[in-house]
Scaffold this motif. Structure first.
Motif, short mmCIF file in Angstrom:
data_model
loop_
_atom_site.label_atom_id
_atom_site.label_comp_id
_atom_site.label_asym_id
_atom_site.label_seq_id
_atom_site.Cartn_x
_atom_site.Cartn_y
_atom_site.Cartn_z
N UNK A 1 0.72 -1.22 -0.10
CA UNK A 1 0.04 0.15 0.36
C UNK A 1 0.91 1.26 -0.29
N UNK A 2 0.90 2.21 -1.01
CA UNK A 2 1.49 3.34 -1.37
C UNK A 2 0.82 4.87 -0.84
N UNK A 3 -0.84 4.49 -0.42
CA UNK A 3 -1.37 6.15 -0.35
C UNK A 3 -2.93 5.76 0.29
N UNK A 4 -2.97 6.61 1.81
CA UNK A 4 -3.89 7.10 2.19
C UNK A 4 -5.67 6.13 1.49
N UNK A 7 -6.87 2.82 1.77
CA UNK A 7 -7.57 2.52 2.52
C UNK A 7 -8.92 2.78 1.94
N UNK A 8 -9.43 3.36 1.48
CA UNK A 8 -11.01 3.76 0.93
C UNK A 8 -11.45 2.76 0.28
N UNK A 9 -10.49 2.05 -0.53
CA UNK A 9 -11.04 1.49 -1.86
C UNK A 9 -10.93 -0.05 -0.88
N UNK A 10 -10.07 -0.64 0.45
CA UNK A 10 -10.20 -1.66 0.65
C UNK A 10 -11.25 -1.51 1.63
N UNK A 164 -1.94 -5.15 11.20
CA UNK A 164 -2.32 -6.11 10.56
C UNK A 164 -4.15 -5.96 9.60
N UNK A 165 -4.54 -5.05 10.07
CA UNK A 165 -5.77 -5.09 9.42
C UNK A 165 -5.84 -3.58 7.64
N UNK A 166 -4.65 -3.70 7.93
CA UNK A 166 -4.94 -3.26 6.04
C UNK A 166 -3.94 -3.46 5.40
N UNK A 290 -10.95 7.90 10.03
CA UNK A 290 -12.52 7.27 9.65
C UNK A 290 -11.60 5.96 8.94
N UNK A 291 -11.32 6.45 7.94
CA UNK A 291 -11.00 5.52 7.27
C UNK A 291 -10.61 3.66 7.66
N UNK A 292 -9.22 4.16 8.26
CA UNK A 292 -8.52 3.01 8.82
C UNK A 292 -9.56 2.48 10.11
N UNK A 293 -9.56 3.21 10.67
CA UNK A 293 -11.21 3.18 12.16
C UNK A 293 -11.99 1.62 11.22
N UNK A 294 -12.75 2.26 10.33
CA UNK A 294 -13.11 1.57 9.85
C UNK A 294 -12.40 -0.30 9.33
N UNK A 295 -10.91 -0.26 8.95
CA UNK A 295 -10.81 -0.93 8.51
C UNK A 295 -9.98 -2.23 9.67
#
Length: 300
Positions: A1-4, A7-10, A164-166, A290-295
């Protein structure tokens, strides 16, 4: 993963979750919520003064009739109400709105209806740099003032869990110090060496630890090679573990103000992720948090 942004795509591939916002009468928080709803990432329970929340929402054209948005009129203690919603599993993530960090954490640590897990709570920040080809974690820049060795173990575990989650299966952890050799007069170097040995003996799992490492040796392969430091971590760290809050705070703000970094940050170690953004964070960074928290929430 290169960009934040990745995260949204995940997150879009995950099932819809609900975020409880403690006192949503904050225009920047509402701007982030608007963007997240437009991208169909999650739903929200907004706790706070309903009239003020609606007025602020109208000022930024946030549709309060959206099926992904519910406003709960709670003026007495919106922080406790939001925490209680997560405790009762009506939401899976807690987000700070227009409320002091102290008041929110008091509710989080409530023994009866809070989010205590028995673990140390720690701040996990994930940075994207314009000139760096991968993301970088920094921990702990906001919660633990001067953690001792047992607390550092939990801080690492909290950050590794988020990594691990990302999708970072075996993150490389660099415990930072001013030098890269053990010096009995510098506690950070002793702790770093102990953490390295604990990981090698299987006492800390799910990551690779090597330290002590000075900052340059942790992030620059050129610097590590120049000092003849050869390990899987040196020059290629995924996680920087700071020795204390002063170092963490200074690095965090240096990344933001001098390196032009973007950031996503959560509090890990509770029974659910907590989005504890700063007033100075942009709406974009709030969205990333928020996106990181969702993952992260899918494995809490």
């Amino acid at each position: 993963m290169h960009t934040l942004a990745e995260l949204k795509e995940q997150a879009k591939r995950k099932s819809m979750q609900t975020v409880a916002v403690a006192n949503a009468t904050d225009v920047d928080v509402l701007k982030a919520i608007k963007q997240v709803i437009e991208e169909d990432l999650c739903s929200f329970l907004l706790f706070g003064d309903e009239l003020k929340t609606r007025s602020l929402a109208d000022s930024i054209d946030l549709n309060v009739t959206s099926p992904q948005l519910s406003i709960v009129d709670e003026t007495e203690n919106p922080g406790a109400a939001a925490v209680r919603a997560v405790h009762q599993q009506k939401a899976s993530i807690l987000m700070k709105g227009n409320i002091s960090t102290k008041d929110l954490l008091t509710a989080v640590l409530n023994k009866e209806c809070g989010l205590r897990s028995g673990n140390v709570l720690s701040h996990v920040a994930l940075f994207e740099f314009p000139e760096r080809d991968k993301l970088l974690f920094l921990t702990d820049a906001a919660m633990n003032i001067a953690p001792a060795l047992p607390e550092k173990v939990q801080i690492i575990q909290n950050c590794v869990h988020v990594a691990h989650c990302i999708g970072i299966a075996n993150p490389k952890v660099a415990p930072l110090a001013a030098v890269e050799v053990v010096n009995p007069a510098m506690q950070a170097t002793i702790d770093a060496a102990s953490l390295t040995q604990m990981q090698r003996r299987g006492q800390i799992k799910g990551c690779i630890i090597d330290g002590p490492l000075a900052f340059d040796n942790a992030v620059s392969r050129i610097a590590a090679d120049h000092k003849q430091i050869h390990s899987e971590v040196a020059g290629n760290a995924d996680i920087l573990l700071v020795p204390g809050i002063e170092t963490g705070n200074a690095l965090y703000k240096s990344f933001m103000y001098f390196a032009g970094a973007k950031v996503a940050a959560v509090i890990s170690g509770a029974s659910a992720p907590i989005v504890l953004t700063s007033r100075t964070d942009t709406a974009e960074n709030k969205v990333y948090s928020l996106t990181l928290a969702l993952l992260a929430s899918t494995t809490f």
